[in-house]
Design an enzyme around this catalytic site. Structure first.
Site, PDB file in Angstrom:
ATOM      1  N   TYR A  85      -1.529   6.032   7.515  1.00 20.10           N
ATOM      2  CA  TYR A  85      -1.969   7.293   6.912  1.00 20.10           C
ATOM      3  C   TYR A  85      -1.983   8.421   7.952  1.00 20.10           C
ATOM      4  O   TYR A  85      -1.633   9.565   7.642  1.00 20.10           O
ATOM      5  CB  TYR A  85      -3.360   7.144   6.302  1.00 20.10           C
ATOM      6  CG  TYR A  85      -3.413   6.315   5.036  1.00 20.10           C
ATOM      7  CD1 TYR A  85      -2.372   5.475   4.672  1.00 20.10           C
ATOM      8  CD2 TYR A  85      -4.523   6.365   4.196  1.00 20.10           C
ATOM      9  CE1 TYR A  85      -2.424   4.712   3.522  1.00 20.10           C
ATOM     10  CE2 TYR A  85      -4.585   5.600   3.032  1.00 20.10           C
ATOM     11  CZ  TYR A  85      -3.526   4.773   2.707  1.00 20.10           C
ATOM     12  OH  TYR A  85      -3.565   4.019   1.561  1.00 20.10           O
ATOM     13  N   ASP A  88       1.712  -0.260   3.278  1.00 17.22           N
ATOM     14  CA  ASP A  88       2.189  -0.147   4.655  1.00 17.22           C
ATOM     15  C   ASP A  88       2.593  -1.475   5.296  1.00 17.22           C
ATOM     16  O   ASP A  88       2.693  -1.560   6.524  1.00 17.22           O
ATOM     17  CB  ASP A  88       1.118   0.531   5.518  1.00 17.22           C
ATOM     18  CG  ASP A  88      -0.180  -0.263   5.562  1.00 17.22           C
ATOM     19  OD1 ASP A  88      -0.319  -1.218   4.787  1.00 17.22           O
ATOM     20  OD2 ASP A  88      -1.056   0.092   6.370  1.00 17.22           O
ATOM     21  N   GLU A  89       2.855  -2.510   4.525  1.00 21.89           N
ATOM     22  CA  GLU A  89       3.313  -3.769   5.116  1.00 21.89           C
ATOM     23  C   GLU A  89       4.349  -4.450   4.235  1.00 21.89           C
ATOM     24  O   GLU A  89       4.287  -4.370   3.011  1.00 21.89           O
ATOM     25  CB  GLU A  89       2.145  -4.712   5.406  1.00 21.89           C
ATOM     26  CG  GLU A  89       1.357  -5.149   4.206  1.00 21.89           C
ATOM     27  CD  GLU A  89       0.280  -6.168   4.569  1.00 21.89           C
ATOM     28  OE1 GLU A  89       0.481  -6.946   5.518  1.00 21.89           O
ATOM     29  OE2 GLU A  89      -0.756  -6.171   3.895  1.00 21.89           O
TER      30      GLU A  89
END
Length: 679
Positions: free
Chosen positions: A23, A120-121
């Protein structure tokens, strides 16, 4: 409880890629002046500066943690830059982060099967790419290795920073390495290349773990951050696992992990190694016991699913402390906001990815003013999902009220006017799941009735304007048929919104009377005349007008099929058909049994097209266009003239739609008057 999955005997190369304080990186790309400065992203909540949801590595050096509030972070690091997440509908809007994550996924997916685990993964199965590289350019033939690859951390190598790069190169280019390690070496090179490509195209850095299965890759990815990668060779698995706290293992952070600690005294993965598989199966059953025995040895059969799109969509908000919701009105307000966001995401998914969600679920966190049954959790409730913001909002409120009744009991959920409620809602969310791709070729029966020059009466057009406008916004959703849906769901999901209330009324009437044999009976046209605008196609389809009939005696209202009943194919004929269409129709007619000439139906004389005079469809009702060609105009039919033998030969999804129209309503039986009664 976890279940052991079959383990492939083939060597695999799996990578877990995790974005570094993602972020913050997104905000730094939007505001480049923040690069290099201690920065944190705070959630939408002004209380004490808002809660931190991402902290840059520059701020972490000062001791700033994600568990802090904004005011506390400023006390630790006065120069910290606090950026609030975007706000929409009075809550955090994560769209920019979600879209940025999609950018990264599109790059990583170029090299292998990709599974998006979160914003985010990502997991990558690079086995095929590594096998190809091993055949074309085996590691022992590598003359040049880029610096990013040489920065890799390989578990099992001596930690000497002076010649770390040289040791990494020696390990990668070993000629005596086994097949597993050579594949892993190729994977190291591929992941380093992907990470550099992500940085070049998105300006984001990421870290990675590379191993032979998902579990080990995930654990390795968090060891060295940011912008680094860690490799776990098969010989170094125990070096990674033995000292690891048992609670750090996936699926062992909850009750199962607590049980291992309290019942067996297991605090690390190394402690788990001392128990035999029989002992673990005795305590936790065959499946879970086997799974525990496997993970202690680094064995996992979990596959990379090959999914770059999310399995579900959700929207939620928390209401801590004094902001807790205490009445139905406030809950309804927030459900409406959450459902509006969910509906937007569902429609975007439909338009972009051609996917439809099938299940709507409402989750809530609640507490009671009394301590009685304080351990009881607010139950989650689900139902079939109906597209359209208003429908989702309506269903979500009903689900919440059902959960509240179960949570509080039949009387505790109700409060008198002015009386303070006995419950508080501290968290609320809605989600859409069971998302499937639209089957190719799926369509509605309405396309079979489309004409080149559709004509509708003014009354029909006026009554259908609102449903058509909303249907257009739904991107043709109303025409997709899902065979697994219930009758009510099918009826309400795949017709224009203006018909929903009439369908519900129709179904309630059917349920209120005793069951009757409906296999050979058709729906009374008089019933449908009251619902003439029930089924409206989308804006690019012709309007459908249903016949209007006069009131008849009960014995005339429900007729049964006879051998002479005309076929639905008669109503699909048009003088404007091409030769190929005529040939196709003749073939169909040859496959069906020869239909004898039917006598005129008593209902036919009463069938009147909406807004026009009585029309016999067997006569010339086609419209002549300006070019002199014959174009079929409005179509009409009597429901009791549809031959079920022909229906059974149509495609399955078309059969389902026709039967929705044909199914007769259940009617109450009026008791016969006694002989002494007079009217």
């Amino acid at each position: 409880m976890p279940v052991a999955k079959p383990v492939s005997s083939d060597a695999r190369v799996i990578a877990h890629v995790d974005m570094d304080c993602f972020y913050v990186q997104v905000e730094q790309r939007r505001q480049p002046q923040l690069r290099g400065l201690p920065t944190a992203v705070v959630q939408y909540n002004s209380w004490k500066g808002g809660g931190l949801i991402a902290v840059s590595y520059e701020a972490r050096k000062y001791g700033v943690k994600r568990s802090m509030r904004g005011d506390e972070a400023k006390g630790v690091c006065p120069e910290i830059q606090l950026v609030q997440v975007p706000v929409a509908r009075e809550k955090a809007d994560l769209s920019i982060y979600r879209n940025a994550g999609s950018e990264v996924v599109s790059i990583l997916a170029r090299k292998g099967r990709c599974e998006r685990a979160s914003i985010d993964e990502v997991y990558l199965d690079l086995t095929d790419a590594a096998e190809s590289m091993l055949v074309e350019h085996p590691p022992e033939s590598w003359d040049y290795i880029d610096d990013e690859t040489l920065k890799s951390h390989i578990l099992g190598l001596p930690k000497d920073e002076s010649d770390a790069a040289e040791k990494v190169k020696s390990w990668l280019c070993r000629s005596d390495a086994d097949h597993h390690d050579k594949l892993l070496a190729c994977g190291v090179l591929i992941v380093a290349e992907l990470r550099q490509q992500v940085l070049k195209e998105t300006e984001f850095t990421c870290s990675a773990g590379i191993a032979h299965n998902k579990m080990l890759a995930k654990l390795a990815g968090g060891i060295n951050k940011p912008a680094q990668q860690t490799v776990v060779p098969a010989a170094s698995v125990q070096e990674l696992l033995v000292p690891l706290p048992i609670k750090k293992m996936k699926q062992l952070g909850g009750k199962l992990g607590d049980s291992l600690q309290s019942d067996l005294g297991v605090n690390t993965v190394g402690d788990l190694l001392q128990f035999s598989i029989e002992k673990l199966q005795e305590h936790y059953g065959a499946n879970t016991g086997t799974w525990l025995w496997n993970i202690a040895r680094g064995i996992s059969g979990e596959e990379v699913e090959g999914r770059i799109l999310p399995k579900s969509h959700g929207s939620g908000k928390t209401f801590p402390g004094p902001r807790a919701l205490r009445n139905i009105a406030s809950v309804e307000h927030w459900l409406n906001e959450l459902c509006a966001e969910l509906s937007e995401r569902l429609l975007a998914d439909l338009e972009k990815n051609k996917r439809i969600a099938h299940t709507l679920t409402v989750h809530a966190r609640a507490s009671k003013s009394s301590e009685t049954e304080s351990h009881k959790k607010f139950p989650s409730k689900s139902c079939p999902l109906r597209y359209g913001t208003a429908k989702i909002q309506e269903d979500a409120l009903s689900l919440f009220q059902a959960g509240l009744r179960e949570y509080m009991g039949p009387y505790g959920a109700k409060t008198e006017k002015g009386e303070k409620s006995q419950w508080r809602i501290t968290g609320l969310s809605v989600s859409a799941s069971k998302i499937d791709a639209i089957p190719p070729g799926t369509s509605s029966i309405l396309k079979f009735f489309s004409s080149q020059n559709p004509v509708s009466s003014p009354s029909t057009l006026q009554s259908s304007e609102a449903p058509l406008q909303e249907a257009a916004q739904l991107s043709a959703l109303g025409h997709y048929i899902q065979s697994a849906s219930s009758e009510a769901t099918v009826a309400e999901e795949y017709v224009a919104d203006g018909a929903s209330s009439r369908i519900e009324e129709y179904q309630l009437k059917r349920k209120s009377v005793e069951d009757q044999d409906t296999t050979q009976e058709l729906l009374d046209p008089g019933h449908w005349s009251q619902q003439k605008n029930m089924v409206e196609p989308l804006t690019n389809q012709p309007h459908c007008s249903y016949g209007s009939v006069t009131k008849k005696q009960p014995e005339q209202q429900r007729k049964k099929f006879k051998n002479g009943t005309s076929s639905i194919l008669n109503f699909l004929k048009s003088s404007g058909h091409s030769s190929s269409s005529q040939k196709s129709e003749s073939q169909i007619l040859q496959d069906t049994s020869t239909l004898s000439a039917s006598e005129p139906s008593a209902d036919a004389t009463d069938c009147v097209e909406i807004g026009t005079s009585s029309t016999n469809l067997s006569k010339d009702s086609d419209t002549i266009d300006t070019n002199g060609g014959s174009v079929r105009g409005n179509w009409d039919y009597n429901a009791d003239e549809i031959d079920p033998a022909v229906v059974n030969e149509l495609p399955v999804h078309i059969q389902e739609e026709i039967r929705q129209w044909m199914r007769p309503p259940m009617q109450t039986r009026t008791p016969k008057p006694s002989a002494g009664c007079c009217f």
